[in-house]
Design a protein around this motif. Structure first.
Motif, PDB file in Angstrom:
ATOM      1  N   TYR A  37      11.579 -32.905  29.653  1.00 54.18           N
ATOM      2  CA  TYR A  37      10.119 -32.795  29.689  1.00 54.18           C
ATOM      3  C   TYR A  37       9.580 -32.411  28.315  1.00 54.18           C
ATOM      4  O   TYR A  37       8.608 -32.982  27.836  1.00 54.18           O
ATOM      5  N   ARG A  38      10.223 -31.441  27.672  1.00 52.90           N
ATOM      6  CA  ARG A  38       9.794 -31.015  26.335  1.00 52.90           C
ATOM      7  C   ARG A  38       9.881 -32.176  25.352  1.00 52.90           C
ATOM      8  O   ARG A  38       8.989 -32.379  24.531  1.00 52.90           O
ATOM      9  N   ALA A  39      10.928 -32.981  25.444  1.00 60.50           N
ATOM     10  CA  ALA A  39      11.074 -34.141  24.557  1.00 60.50           C
ATOM     11  C   ALA A  39       9.924 -35.128  24.755  1.00 60.50           C
ATOM     12  O   ALA A  39       9.402 -35.688  23.784  1.00 60.50           O
ATOM     13  N   ARG A  40       9.513 -35.336  26.004  1.00 63.80           N
ATOM     14  CA  ARG A  40       8.379 -36.233  26.271  1.00 63.80           C
ATOM     15  C   ARG A  40       7.093 -35.659  25.686  1.00 63.80           C
ATOM     16  O   ARG A  40       6.308 -36.378  25.067  1.00 63.80           O
ATOM     17  N   VAL A  41       6.870 -34.370  25.890  1.00 65.71           N
ATOM     18  CA  VAL A  41       5.675 -33.725  25.335  1.00 65.71           C
ATOM     19  C   VAL A  41       5.657 -33.896  23.821  1.00 65.71           C
ATOM     20  O   VAL A  41       4.638 -34.272  23.239  1.00 65.71           O
ATOM     21  N   GLU A  42       6.774 -33.648  23.174  1.00 61.72           N
ATOM     22  CA  GLU A  42       6.834 -33.767  21.717  1.00 61.72           C
ATOM     23  C   GLU A  42       6.604 -35.202  21.259  1.00 61.72           C
ATOM     24  O   GLU A  42       5.977 -35.437  20.226  1.00 61.72           O
ATOM     25  N   ARG A  43       7.083 -36.161  22.028  1.00 65.17           N
ATOM     26  CA  ARG A  43       6.842 -37.572  21.698  1.00 65.17           C
ATOM     27  C   ARG A  43       5.349 -37.885  21.821  1.00 65.17           C
ATOM     28  O   ARG A  43       4.764 -38.517  20.944  1.00 65.17           O
ATOM     29  N   PHE A  44       4.714 -37.424  22.891  1.00 67.83           N
ATOM     30  CA  PHE A  44       3.282 -37.670  23.086  1.00 67.83           C
ATOM     31  C   PHE A  44       2.451 -37.001  21.995  1.00 67.83           C
ATOM     32  O   PHE A  44       1.478 -37.569  21.504  1.00 67.83           O
ATOM     33  N   VAL A  45       2.827 -35.785  21.612  1.00 70.09           N
ATOM     34  CA  VAL A  45       2.102 -35.054  20.572  1.00 70.09           C
ATOM     35  C   VAL A  45       2.074 -35.862  19.272  1.00 70.09           C
ATOM     36  O   VAL A  45       1.093 -35.824  18.534  1.00 70.09           O
ATOM     37  N   GLY A  46       3.121 -36.613  19.021  1.00 72.33           N
ATOM     38  CA  GLY A  46       3.168 -37.443  17.826  1.00 72.33           C
ATOM     39  C   GLY A  46       2.291 -38.676  17.890  1.00 72.33           C
ATOM     40  O   GLY A  46       2.096 -39.352  16.884  1.00 72.33           O
ATOM     41  N   LEU A  47       1.741 -38.960  19.057  1.00 74.60           N
ATOM     42  CA  LEU A  47       0.928 -40.166  19.241  1.00 74.60           C
ATOM     43  C   LEU A  47      -0.562 -39.888  19.372  1.00 74.60           C
ATOM     44  O   LEU A  47      -1.349 -40.822  19.484  1.00 74.60           O
TER      45      LEU A  47
END
Length: 96
Positions: A37-47
């Motif tokens: 979940y944290r990895a997805r959040v971090e990916r979204f934050v980059g977008l």
């Protein structure tokens, strides 16, 4: 669902829209564990342009002893242009 949001945020930003993301972490909603979940959040934050999270969201993702400012810095490094961290009655802090 994650792939939809990833495509949505990428398309919105590419078209000049201002994209905002709030992870709104709720433990019962998390599937696949916090690492995933944290990895997805971090990916979204980059977008997105604006990443908004509460101190509770950040602590749920990174642990109780994390420095909020350090996470804001990481999110800026990932690509967010503005990070808003809210702290309930204590207000909010903007990082850019």
């Amino acid at each position: 669902m994650a792939s939809f949001f990833q495509e949505f945020f990428g398309t919105a930003r590419a078209r000049g829209a201002v994209a905002c993301f709030d992870p709104n972490v709720r433990r019962p909603m998390i599937r696949g564990g916090f690492e995933s979940y944290r990895a997805r959040v971090e990916r979204f934050v980059g977008l997105v342009d604006i990443a908004k999270a509460s101190d509770e969201d950040v602590r749920a993702l990174y642990g109780d002893h994390i420095e909020l400012a350090s996470i804001a810095g990481e999110w800026l490094d990932r690509g967010a242009r503005l990070v808003l961290l809210t702290r309930g009655a204590q207000g909010a802090t903007a990082f850019f």
